[in-house]
Design a protein around this motif. Structure first.
Motif, mmCIF file in Angstrom:
data_model
loop_
_atom_site.group_PDB
_atom_site.id
_atom_site.type_symbol
_atom_site.label_atom_id
_atom_site.label_comp_id
_atom_site.label_asym_id
_atom_site.label_seq_id
_atom_site.Cartn_x
_atom_site.Cartn_y
_atom_site.Cartn_z
ATOM 1 N N PRO A 62 -99.224 0.624 -31.862
ATOM 2 C CA PRO A 62 -97.959 0.253 -31.818
ATOM 3 C C PRO A 62 -97.790 -1.280 -31.066
ATOM 4 O O PRO A 62 -96.678 -2.010 -31.537
ATOM 5 C CB PRO A 62 -97.183 1.128 -31.354
ATOM 6 C CG PRO A 62 -98.206 2.219 -30.607
ATOM 7 C CD PRO A 62 -99.509 1.853 -31.412
ATOM 8 N N ASP A 63 -98.637 -1.369 -30.013
ATOM 9 C CA ASP A 63 -98.269 -2.532 -29.391
ATOM 10 C C ASP A 63 -98.792 -3.900 -29.960
ATOM 11 O O ASP A 63 -98.532 -5.057 -29.461
ATOM 12 C CB ASP A 63 -99.120 -2.458 -27.843
ATOM 13 C CG ASP A 63 -98.343 -1.374 -27.341
ATOM 14 O OD1 ASP A 63 -97.158 -0.993 -27.214
ATOM 15 O OD2 ASP A 63 -99.191 -0.903 -26.278
ATOM 16 N N ALA A 64 -99.445 -3.834 -31.074
ATOM 17 C CA ALA A 64 -100.118 -4.861 -31.648
ATOM 18 C C ALA A 64 -99.216 -5.621 -32.637
ATOM 19 O O ALA A 64 -99.660 -6.793 -33.314
ATOM 20 C CB ALA A 64 -101.407 -4.400 -32.475
ATOM 21 N N TRP A 65 -97.963 -5.003 -32.585
ATOM 22 C CA TRP A 65 -97.059 -5.448 -33.620
ATOM 23 C C TRP A 65 -95.961 -6.292 -33.013
ATOM 24 O O TRP A 65 -94.867 -6.596 -33.609
ATOM 25 C CB TRP A 65 -96.338 -4.327 -34.445
ATOM 26 C CG TRP A 65 -97.279 -3.604 -35.163
ATOM 27 C CD1 TRP A 65 -98.045 -2.554 -34.718
ATOM 28 C CD2 TRP A 65 -97.621 -3.929 -36.595
ATOM 29 N NE1 TRP A 65 -98.720 -2.146 -35.811
ATOM 30 C CE2 TRP A 65 -98.672 -2.669 -36.960
ATOM 31 C CE3 TRP A 65 -97.358 -4.871 -37.545
ATOM 32 C CZ2 TRP A 65 -99.256 -3.006 -38.187
ATOM 33 C CZ3 TRP A 65 -98.048 -4.901 -38.764
ATOM 34 C CH2 TRP A 65 -98.837 -3.737 -39.085
ATOM 35 N N LYS A 66 -96.099 -6.728 -31.683
ATOM 36 C CA LYS A 66 -95.183 -7.614 -31.169
ATOM 37 C C LYS A 66 -94.502 -8.883 -31.850
ATOM 38 O O LYS A 66 -95.618 -9.672 -32.404
ATOM 39 C CB LYS A 66 -96.158 -8.248 -29.711
ATOM 40 C CG LYS A 66 -95.101 -8.005 -28.506
ATOM 41 C CD LYS A 66 -95.659 -8.255 -27.402
ATOM 42 C CE LYS A 66 -95.077 -7.316 -26.227
ATOM 43 N NZ LYS A 66 -96.013 -7.526 -25.021
ATOM 44 N N GLY A 67 -93.512 -9.148 -31.987
ATOM 45 C CA GLY A 67 -92.467 -10.168 -32.802
ATOM 46 C C GLY A 67 -92.578 -9.866 -34.226
ATOM 47 O O GLY A 67 -92.081 -10.634 -34.967
ATOM 48 N N LYS A 68 -92.999 -8.522 -34.522
ATOM 49 C CA LYS A 68 -93.029 -8.410 -35.801
ATOM 50 C C LYS A 68 -91.728 -7.363 -36.370
ATOM 51 O O LYS A 68 -91.570 -6.747 -37.325
ATOM 52 C CB LYS A 68 -94.042 -7.685 -36.548
ATOM 53 C CG LYS A 68 -95.428 -8.517 -36.654
ATOM 54 C CD LYS A 68 -95.251 -9.411 -37.868
ATOM 55 C CE LYS A 68 -96.537 -10.358 -38.057
ATOM 56 N NZ LYS A 68 -96.557 -11.667 -37.160
ATOM 57 N N GLY A 69 -90.823 -7.205 -35.211
ATOM 58 C CA GLY A 69 -89.723 -6.232 -35.416
ATOM 59 C C GLY A 69 -88.803 -6.681 -36.473
ATOM 60 O O GLY A 69 -88.667 -5.718 -37.277
ATOM 61 N N PRO A 70 -88.258 -8.009 -36.589
ATOM 62 C CA PRO A 70 -87.508 -8.295 -37.779
ATOM 63 C C PRO A 70 -87.983 -7.997 -39.227
ATOM 64 O O PRO A 70 -87.356 -7.689 -40.100
ATOM 65 C CB PRO A 70 -87.123 -9.708 -37.491
ATOM 66 C CG PRO A 70 -87.455 -9.736 -36.084
ATOM 67 C CD PRO A 70 -88.442 -9.093 -35.658
ATOM 68 N N ASP A 71 -89.661 -8.185 -39.186
ATOM 69 C CA ASP A 71 -90.385 -7.907 -40.581
ATOM 70 C C ASP A 71 -90.280 -6.521 -40.877
ATOM 71 O O ASP A 71 -90.243 -6.291 -41.925
ATOM 72 C CB ASP A 71 -91.597 -8.478 -40.482
ATOM 73 C CG ASP A 71 -91.548 -10.168 -40.412
ATOM 74 O OD1 ASP A 71 -91.000 -10.753 -41.252
ATOM 75 O OD2 ASP A 71 -92.123 -10.842 -39.625
#
Lengths: 121, 196
Positions: free
Chosen positions: B95-104
């Motif tokens: 789950p930590d690998a998705w930094k910055g992908k919240g809006p997507d």
């Protein structure tokens, strides 16, 4: 047998999750595409064992990609992965030669089962 | 008047059914139950259906278009972060690998949640509807609303139908809103199909 997979999806998150899940089962993502032209070019370059295909794309919907890839290679194996569960869409997808349909949201085991079916056949 | 009272009732029922399926998907995605509030339907000149100009908190939104219609899904920033975080935690081993992908992630989640509604609309209007890929936006609610209206291809009559529904998850301490905008052509198609 591990599969070489082309992932076609407009969502960077969906592509990433499909890659993560597929790699858990020992399969390899050889390319990713987000549009019809990208999908066709990636298919020609990599000749994957399987294509996973979303139906909502920025340039050309997934159905158009499905038809284009099957024109390019009539034996192309394409697993449609979509949140669209409209019956008429399923029928069109089947008519166009999709080898399977997986609805979103899917789990690791959902995708694993689907990929196992292709890797065995 | 585009939609009669009877057609509005049918549309309300159809959207409720679609949202119930969508929220079941959202519960699966976020690992927490979600409830829908009252569904409101308004219609008239499109100009009169827009949200009033008012400063407000930042939202994360996803705009989807279809022939004759637009969907807007919005979450206040904290809710968007909660939903995206729950999604990555539940689905990804990293789950930590998705930094910055919240809006997507929010856009992909909105797509999955909206599809049951779109499918029912398509079945009702006897047409296949593919939603466009989401356009991810961040900003004040009224600006997102304005952009969604800007994507609605109005007919000469300038009439539109607007349906809004609030959603919330107490467990996740998150909320959001779904808005559907229809031009008079798509509304007319639905009226013919649902009004029989």
């Amino acid at each position: 047998m591990p599969l070489r997979i082309l992932v076609v999806d407009d969502s960077v998150v969906a592509r990433g999750l499909i890659q993560e899940f597929a790699e858990c089962f020992g399969h390899q993502i050889v390319a990713e595409a987000a549009t019809l032209p990208e999908a066709v070019a990636a298919y020609q370059s990599h000749r994957p064992d399987l294509v996973t295909l979303d139906l909502s794309l920025a340039e050309g919907d997934g159905l158009a990609v499905l038809k284009a890839l099957r024109r390019l290679e009539p034996k192309a194996r394409i697993l449609v992965i979509s949140g669209n569960v409209q019956q008429a869409v399923h029928e069109k997808v089947q008519e166009a030669g999709a080898a399977g349909f997986l609805s979103k949201p899917f789990t690791l085991s959902d995708l694993g089962r689907a990929l196992t079916r292709f890797s065995q056949g | 008047m585009i939609l009669s009272d009877t057609v509005q009732q049918h549309l309300r029922r159809l959207m409720r059914t679609g949202m119930d399926s969508g929220l079941a998907r959202l519960a699966n995605i976020s690992g927490a139950p979600w409830q829908a509030g009252e569904l409101s339907i308004r219609q008239g000149p499109a100009e009169g259906l827009r949200l009033p100009q008012a400063a407000g908190p930042q939202h994360c939104g996803a705009i989807f278009t279809m022939p004759g219609g637009v969907f807007l899904a919005t979450f206040p920033e904290a809710s968007a972060a909660a939903v995206a975080g729950a999604f990555f935690k539940g689905f990804s081993k990293r789950p930590d690998a998705w930094k910055g992908k919240g809006p997507d992630a929010v856009a992909e989640i909105a797509n999955i949640v909206l599809n049951p509604v779109v499918n029912l609309l398509g079945d009702a209007a006897l047409m296949i509807i593919f939603l466009s890929p989401p356009e991810v936006r961040q900003g004040e609610m009224n600006l997102l609303d304005e952009e969604a209206f800007g994507k609605l291809l109005l007919r000469e009559d300038g009439q539109a139908v607007r349906a809004d529904i609030q959603i919330a998850s107490a467990e996740l301490r998150a909320s959001g809103a779904i808005s559907m905008l229809l031009n008079s052509a798509l509304a007319g198609l639905l009226a013919e199909s649902l009004g029989a």
